[in-house]
Scaffold this active site. Sequence first.
Site, PDB file in Angstrom:
ATOM      1  N   ARG A  36     -83.698 -79.808  27.388  1.00 50.22           N
ATOM      2  CA  ARG A  36     -84.965 -79.662  28.133  1.00 50.22           C
ATOM      3  C   ARG A  36     -85.505 -78.236  28.062  1.00 50.22           C
ATOM      4  NH1 ARG A  36     -83.040 -83.423  33.124  1.00 50.22           N
ATOM      5  NH2 ARG A  36     -83.805 -85.362  32.272  1.00 50.22           N
ATOM      6  N   LYS A 204     -80.742-104.876  33.656  1.00 52.21           N
ATOM      7  CA  LYS A 204     -81.402-105.757  34.614  1.00 52.21           C
ATOM      8  C   LYS A 204     -82.823-106.146  34.243  1.00 52.21           C
ATOM      9  CE  LYS A 204     -79.201-104.148  38.836  1.00 52.21           C
ATOM     10  NZ  LYS A 204     -79.557-103.255  39.951  1.00 52.21           N
ATOM     11  N   GLY A 360     -83.663 -93.399  29.197  1.00 53.28           N
ATOM     12  CA  GLY A 360     -82.372 -92.738  29.145  1.00 53.28           C
ATOM     13  C   GLY A 360     -81.343 -93.270  28.161  1.00 53.28           C
ATOM     14  N   GLY A 383     -87.874 -91.956  33.216  1.00 51.39           N
ATOM     15  CA  GLY A 383     -88.663 -92.667  34.223  1.00 51.39           C
ATOM     16  C   GLY A 383     -90.152 -92.574  33.958  1.00 51.39           C
TER      17      GLY A 383
HETATM   18  P1  AMP Z   1     -80.649 -99.807  31.892  1.00 52.50           P
HETATM   19  O1  AMP Z   1     -80.379 -98.554  32.683  1.00 52.50           O
HETATM   20  O2  AMP Z   1     -81.212-100.932  32.704  1.00 52.50           O
HETATM   21  O3  AMP Z   1     -81.413 -99.531  30.631  1.00 52.50           O
HETATM   22  O4  AMP Z   1     -79.222-100.346  31.482  1.00 52.50           O
HETATM   23  C1  AMP Z   1     -78.335 -99.649  30.680  1.00 52.50           C
HETATM   24  C2  AMP Z   1     -76.954-100.183  30.919  1.00 52.50           C
HETATM   25  O5  AMP Z   1     -76.927-101.562  30.618  1.00 52.50           O
HETATM   26  C3  AMP Z   1     -75.916 -99.544  30.039  1.00 52.50           C
HETATM   27  O6  AMP Z   1     -75.033 -98.815  30.849  1.00 52.50           O
HETATM   28  C4  AMP Z   1     -75.215-100.714  29.373  1.00 52.50           C
HETATM   29  O7  AMP Z   1     -73.817-100.601  29.356  1.00 52.50           O
HETATM   30  C5  AMP Z   1     -75.621-101.884  30.241  1.00 52.50           C
HETATM   31  N1  AMP Z   1     -75.560-103.161  29.494  1.00 52.50           N
HETATM   32  C6  AMP Z   1     -76.128-103.420  28.320  1.00 52.50           C
HETATM   33  N2  AMP Z   1     -75.813-104.680  27.919  1.00 52.50           N
HETATM   34  C7  AMP Z   1     -75.035-105.208  28.871  1.00 52.50           C
HETATM   35  C8  AMP Z   1     -74.393-106.461  29.034  1.00 52.50           C
HETATM   36  N3  AMP Z   1     -74.512-107.423  28.113  1.00 52.50           N
HETATM   37  N4  AMP Z   1     -73.667-106.668  30.153  1.00 52.50           N
HETATM   38  C9  AMP Z   1     -73.543-105.696  31.076  1.00 52.50           C
HETATM   39  N5  AMP Z   1     -74.129-104.493  30.992  1.00 52.50           N
HETATM   40  C10 AMP Z   1     -74.869-104.246  29.903  1.00 52.50           C
END
Ligand code: AMP
Length: 402
Positions: A36, A204, A360, A383
Amino acid sequence: MSKFSDYNFKGQKALIRVDFNVPLDKQTFEIKDDTRMRAAIPTIQKILNEGGSVILMSHLGRPKEGPEDKYSLRHLVSHLNELLGFSNNNSVLFADDCIGTDAQQKAATLKPGDVLLLENLRFYKQEEKGDKDFAEKLSKLGDVYVNDAFGTAHRAHASTAVIAQFFPKEKRMFGLLMENEITAAEKVLKKADKPFVAIIGGAKVSDKILILENLLEKATDIIIGGGMAYTFFKAAGGRIGASLCEEERLDTAREIMDKANEKNVCIHLPGDSIIADKFANDANISSAVSTEIPDGWMGLDVGTMGCDLFTNVIHHAKTILWNGPMGVFEMDNFQHGTKTIARAVAEATGKGAFSLVGGGDSVAAVNQFGYADKVSYVSTGGGAMLEFFEGKELPGIAAINA
Ligand code: AMP
């Protein structure tokens, strides 16, 4: 607003909001990742080269009640000297407080070529509250306001948004980093060459609903991978075993699929998965059709067929947006899908597609797998970039444009 590259800073004191929120070692206060800080150097350098002086303001960490040494920007001074190529007789000045007499005096006596770093803005609650009086006090320190902190552009804080009103239009502008971020994001959101392939992954559905809805209006294809894919499989009647699932989002997933149909947007889900009997790298591992995952097993990565399908779709793209990993890429055994997608995005870029990686974990993935310099743009603002792609107006951008 003025355009940064057209503005001549000779004799001007530029007050720059930078994002120096860098990770520090808890004991030694050494900077663990200076990305950064390096990102802000071209903006600072242009001003200094033209005979202007610079006042830098930033937040660092999340201080609770007033000043705390572990969040002091003083820890950044010596590295900033190095990055700017300063010597002992021309070193970065530091003000122990971002407002008040010391900061005012130091700012008032700056000479062309000088750099003053102010103490952490978040030592004042007024910063995050967007307090107008606090913003006005900060504004008095400089002649020109430059916002180069894309990472905080989605916050309506005193130094990121509220302050802009205290400068006439021609004396407020985006810095080079911010300009690059906005140009890259607008190229994808407003001027995308088709086919426009959006790749959305991560844990999610609930975090990605707004971005998915906005992309349904813009993209040709949407690839959905990662943990969120299993809510879609379950919504379509599939058996997903112990995979991640947001029961309360099953209807949302169905609505997204229906809307995509109406709008002729192709949604691609991974037909097969790498499955595991526990959420751990040393789990027993197998593969399965993503709608037929046995009880007690969970999908942790995209399978071989899914990787081939996604690669093929990505190779045909002219514009690519990637946010979120395709699997649990932090664990060696479940990183193949994310690595494959990173490679496909790099290959498509090599053939002329414009690719933007933002958010991220996908940024961490392209860095980890060595593809960061093979995609068109890697965003520094997690974000902020996400909110931009949700179609929201970012306060930090709106304030300069107003
Ligand atoms: P996000 O912050 O929503 O972009 O999510 C990122 C996180 O999702 C990472 O830490 C990944 O390990 C997790 N992730 C990705 N695929 C899966 C999966 N199939 N099951 C559980 N966690 C997951």
